[in-house]
Design an enzyme around this catalytic site. Structure first.
Site, mmCIF file in Angstrom:
data_model
loop_
_atom_site.group_PDB
_atom_site.id
_atom_site.type_symbol
_atom_site.label_atom_id
_atom_site.label_comp_id
_atom_site.label_asym_id
_atom_site.label_seq_id
_atom_site.Cartn_x
_atom_site.Cartn_y
_atom_site.Cartn_z
ATOM 1 N N ASP A 335 33.115 -23.546 2.511
ATOM 2 C CA ASP A 335 33.237 -24.344 3.722
ATOM 3 C C ASP A 335 31.853 -24.850 4.086
ATOM 4 O OD1 ASP A 335 34.056 -25.547 6.017
ATOM 5 O OD2 ASP A 335 34.478 -23.710 7.127
ATOM 6 N N ASP A 653 37.515 -18.208 6.616
ATOM 7 C CA ASP A 653 37.339 -17.409 7.827
ATOM 8 C C ASP A 653 38.558 -17.409 8.740
ATOM 9 O OD1 ASP A 653 37.248 -19.998 8.741
ATOM 10 O OD2 ASP A 653 35.163 -19.929 9.428
ATOM 11 N N ASP A 657 43.547 -18.991 5.957
ATOM 12 C CA ASP A 657 42.805 -18.993 4.695
ATOM 13 C C ASP A 657 43.186 -17.801 3.819
ATOM 14 O OD1 ASP A 657 41.381 -21.281 5.308
ATOM 15 O OD2 ASP A 657 39.764 -20.189 6.293
#
Length: 917
Positions: A335, A653, A657
């Site tokens: 990310d 996170d 996910d």
């Protein structure tokens, strides 16, 4: 620990009203418990942690160390020796097996202890209301009666009687087996309601999948439902990994080979007319020489050291196989926010009411100015804390800033002489931008108190809050541009009048901001009747009025740029998967040097949705940026990469996910900002949420495997040389150059002293300049087998040659065997230096290279210990009697060192054979 609430009637908590439960727990439903009461109850009920069933006792774990096929041979050999009257030999053989068991027991205990300690270091936290204030506390410090808040992604910290819920759904599959999340309520239930249907309870260990809620703690620790189950579960870290399983399989194969060769030796020797006792000694010596007794301890300690090294570099391994898998990673999907960037947002541009604004200042200090840069004129709004600023001339800007400050769950604090954000950095930036216009968040919250909220969830891409104002109730919404624009029909002009929304103009502004690398958030509002006191997703579906855009910069981490460069040199691809706008993500990717073949190719989530599997496979090959990606698409990307044979590390996170983290070969969760759900699904946690820590963990994973390969390459050639010596001597009807007890000394004492230090070897300078290894490669690759064979043959020549020369020259059998052993050890020292960092450092000046000698103390200590032990082995009378050795004079010692010289070119040749591609 508590089994029933305070002053509890017979009805269970789920069968009583909220007020009854609160009275029985002596808890205020608004203020929660006081600090003094919490301390008192903590003393009375203890910490909120599970007491698992004790593991196997130490004595049993010690006995299980003998449960190895190769050790069975030693135990049986010792028993037969005792039966034949060789009690000394039997005692030494048994003693060696006990020493092996002790070493294995100690190292396994240390490894388990290290992993368990690291697991405890990752504590979960909960939001509780105490003394009327929200505070973040360690879950283990919750007590019965605590008022706990729940939101999407949280792990329920204790058994809670829910007192308020808002679209709250909880995954209780671990407790009830029900795979579908349960929608929660607060109404009392029938006292006979089964566990799986108690909708007004949230049980410890379950996960909040969506919505919000609050509840009173009614049971903690072992008194919770999951606690009562866990008492029957033995908790013990699993030290099994693919490598250890490969080694176990290798040991099983080796066992059959050893037994076959020992039987052959015994049969041939007896057929040649030798006595049974003599040939049994040869068979035992052969069996003992082929068994790598010290290797299991080395494997265990190397993995344990790797885990601890990773922890020191901010990567906590939750599942031991991840240590090995990291060394094979070929793709890292990360990310952007916080992992690759600083996660310190600063609003730099605002678009509201058709005007563009520039915002000065950096960090979270609410000082700076907002300047109008649109063509309609130039005005400056400066922050001056001594006098409030009138924004009446800029009504849309004012409302846009207010919406950002109020549709917000974070706040600023002055700590250690600077401002910090408590909560999400993005929300902190919105508070600061409002503060720069003199709009205080605290004052705004007092004038427009919040009534209800919809927290941000990745599947909706927005957050909404309902507020009370002097004119009525109003909803403020913030989120991604796509999510907000799709729900807006109007926008405000420069004078604050509603007009039809101009989506093309707004999208054009978004592109301009994104091209600057700014993360763009959209804000909107909606006026609702005073009678509305709750908020749902239906209220946000339409009717919003667009307020504006706030563009914020999140600069790339300098260490992330260096880490990406290292990953590239290591043959590892880095791909950015983010919820940001594609243009923003692409701009950040260029700053991070994520180009592939000189280009940054990116795809949006919408484009991925339209791709079939073939096109997606090509996209994951070419693309380095995947923007506006939904959690389900993350999973699809991982599967597509794995289908191409990639070993994927994936960061995450959020609660959604978790599927992608589980699917990835290495799931990496954020230790600071990650949800409990993501942490539970991950193999590894980053305590600093930094991409550089992933690169460091890969580096350590490669170093662990490299050190294990060194250990195998060092130990097995000794076993090979010993076995060849004994087998050939027995078949040629010659005296054995080395006896079984002497073999045990070499394999246990000498090998362990010289091999364990290899586990402490520092990383090689070139460890991140080699391509990832194939995780499916066998324990003994072709190159490694050739290396082992080369050194084994040399060891055989060394032992056999020295033994025959001394025996023929002096006629002293004990002296010949002693000098053969000491010559072998001298050769081993040279070989150890040839594969260690210390050897590279010593020879660097000869090769005109610079090399560091730091962190090689373990090898140096191992060599010193080896030399001392070998002196004791031959010079101490007790050892002479026990191992049938002879003391050496100075000339004999010097002769023993001479055969070590030919080991230098042999070791160089072996290193050339086993060189990396």
């Amino acid at each position: 620990m508590m089994t029933q609430p305070l002053n509890s009637p017979t009805a269970p908590n789920y069968g009583r009203s909220v007020e009854e439960v609160a009275r029985s727990l002596q808890t205020d439903l608004r203020q929660g418990l006081t600090t003094a009461e919490v301390d008192k109850r903590l003393q009375e009920y203890g910490l909120n942690e599970l007491k698992a069933k004790p593991g196997k006792p130490a004595w049993l774990r010690f006995l299980l160390q003998f449960n190895q096929a190769l050790l069975y041979i030693l135990l049986i050999a010792g028993a037969i020796k005792a039966f034949l009257g060789s009690w000394t030999n039997a005692a030494v053989i048994w003693g060696v097996t006990v020493i092996n068991a002790v070493i294995g027991f100690v190292q396994e205990s240390k490894a388990e202890g290290a992993i368990a300690a690291l697991a405890k270091a990752v504590t979960t936290e909960a939001i509780a209301i105490r003394n009327g204030h929200k505070m973040r506390v360690a879950s283990r410090e919750l007590v019965p009666g605590d008022l706990v808040l729940l939101t999407s992604g949280d792990k329920v910290p204790a058994d809670l009687r829910l007192i308020w819920v808002k679209e709250l759904q909880v995954d209780e599959s671990a407790l009830t087996g029900e795979s579908v999340p349960v929608e929660k309520t607060t109404e009392p239930l029938d006292v006979n309601t089964p566990l799986a249907e108690r909708t007004n309870m949230a049980y410890a260990g379950s996960f909040v999948t969506s919505g919000q809620g609050s509840g009173l703690v009614v049971a903690t620790g072992s008194s919770t439902e999951v606690g009562q189950i866990s008492q029957s579960i033995e908790e013990r870290p699993n030290l099994s990994t693919p490598l250890t399983r490969k080694f176990a399989q290798f040991s099983q194969t080796l066992l059959y080979v050893i037994l076959s060769l020992a039987a052959l030796t015994l049969t041939v020797g007896v057929g040649q007319g030798k006595s049974l006792a003599e040939m049994f000694e040869a068979a035992v010596a052969l069996a003992v020489s082929a068994i790598p007794e010290g290797l299991p301890a080395v494997v265990t300690v190397t993995l344990a050291i790797g885990v601890n090294r990773m922890a020191r570099r901010h990567a906590i391994v939750r599942k031991l196989p991840a240590v090995e898998t990291l060394g094979s990673a070929t793709v890292i999907c990360s990310d952007k926010t916080g992992t690759l960037t600083e996660n310190q947002m600063t609003v730099q541009a605002i678009y509201a009411g058709g005007e563009r604004y520039q915002v000065s200042g950096t960090g979270y200090a609410p000082t700076g100015e907002i300047t109008v840069v649109a063509a309609s004129g130039a005005k400056t709004v400066e922050s001056d804390r001594s006098s409030p600023i009138d924004l009446q001339a800029l009504p849309v800007l004012q409302t846009c800033l207010i919406a950002g400050a109020l549709c917000n769950d974070s706040h600023l604090e002055w700590k250690d002489h600077h401002w910090i954000v408590i909560g999400d950095p993005t929300e902190g930036a919105l508070i600061v931008s409002a503060g720069k216009a003199g709009l205080e968040q605290v004052t705004l919250m007092e004038s427009q108190p919040r009534i209800d909220t919809i927290p941000f969830e990745s599947q909706f891409q927005y957050m909404a809050t309902l507020h009370q104002t002097a004119k009525g109730h109003i909803i403020y919404v913030k989120g991604s541009v796509e999510a907000i624009l799709s729900r807006c029909q109007q926008m405000f002009d420069v004078y604050g009048h509603p007009i039809p929304i101009n989506r093309e103009q707004i999208q054009s502004e978004v592109e301009k901001l994104a091209e600057q690398g700014l993360r763009v958030l959209a804000l909107a509002e909606k006026t609702v009747p005073k009678a509305q006191v709750s908020l749902s997703h239906r209220d946000i579906e339409s009717g919003l009025i667009f307020l504006g855009l706030q563009g914020m910069i999140d600069p790339p981490r300098s260490e992330a740029i260096a880490a990406i460069r290292n990953c590239r040199s290591a043959g590892i691809q880095v791909k950015m998967i983010t919820g940001d706008h594609l243009t923003t993500a692409t701009a950040i990717a260029r700053q991070l040097s994520l180009e592939k073949h000189g280009r940054v190719i990116g795809f949006s989530g919408q484009q991925l949705n339209e791709m079939d599997d073939a096109k997606l496979s090509q996209a994951v090959e070419d693309g380095v940026v995947f923007a506006r990606v939904a959690p389900a698409q993350k999973l699809r990307l991982v599967e597509a990469l794995q289908a191409k044979g990639e070993i994927v590390a994936m960061t995450g996170d959020g609660v959604n996910d978790a599927p992608a983290l589980r699917q990835a070969d290495i799931g990496v969760a954020m230790g600071k900002t990650g949800t409990d759900v993501a942490r539970e699904a991950a193999d590894m946690l980053l305590t600093d949420d930094n991409f550089a820590s992933i690169e460091a963990a890969v580096e350590e994973g490669r170093t662990v495997y490299q050190n294990l390969q060194k250990a195998i390459a060092f130990i097995l050639p000794v076993n090979g040389g010993e076995s060849m010596t004994i087998l050939i001597s027995a078949l040629l009807a010659r005296e054995l150059p080395i006896l079984s007890l002497q073999v045990l000394w070499l394999n246990m004492v000498n090998s362990v002293a010289m091999t364990v230090p290899l586990a402490f070897e520092p990383k090689s300078d070139r460890v991140m300049q080699r391509p990832p290894r194939n995780p499916r490669e066998p324990l003994l690759s072709g190159k490694l087998f050739q290396r082992i064979l080369t050194i084994s043959v040399f060891n055989w020549i060394l032992i056999f040659g020295m033994f025959e020369w001394v025996w023929q020259t002096t006629g002293e059998l004990a002296l010949a065997r002693t000098m053969a052993i000491q010559s072998l050890v001298a050769g081993r020292i040279v070989y150890l230096l040839s594969i260690s960092q210390l050897g590279e450092a010593i020879t660097a000046p000869i090769r005109r290279r610079s090399a560091s000698v730091k962190d090689v103390y373990a090898i140096a200590l191992g060599l010193v210990a080896t030399i001392i032990l070998q002196i004791i082995f031959s010079q101490w009378g007790v050892m002479n009697t026990l191992f049938k050795t002879a003391p050496l004079n100075l000339n004999q010692w010097l002769i023993c060192l001479l055969p070590a010289l030919p080991m230098i070119p042999v070791a160089i040749f072996a290193n050339w054979i086993d060189r990396p591609n």
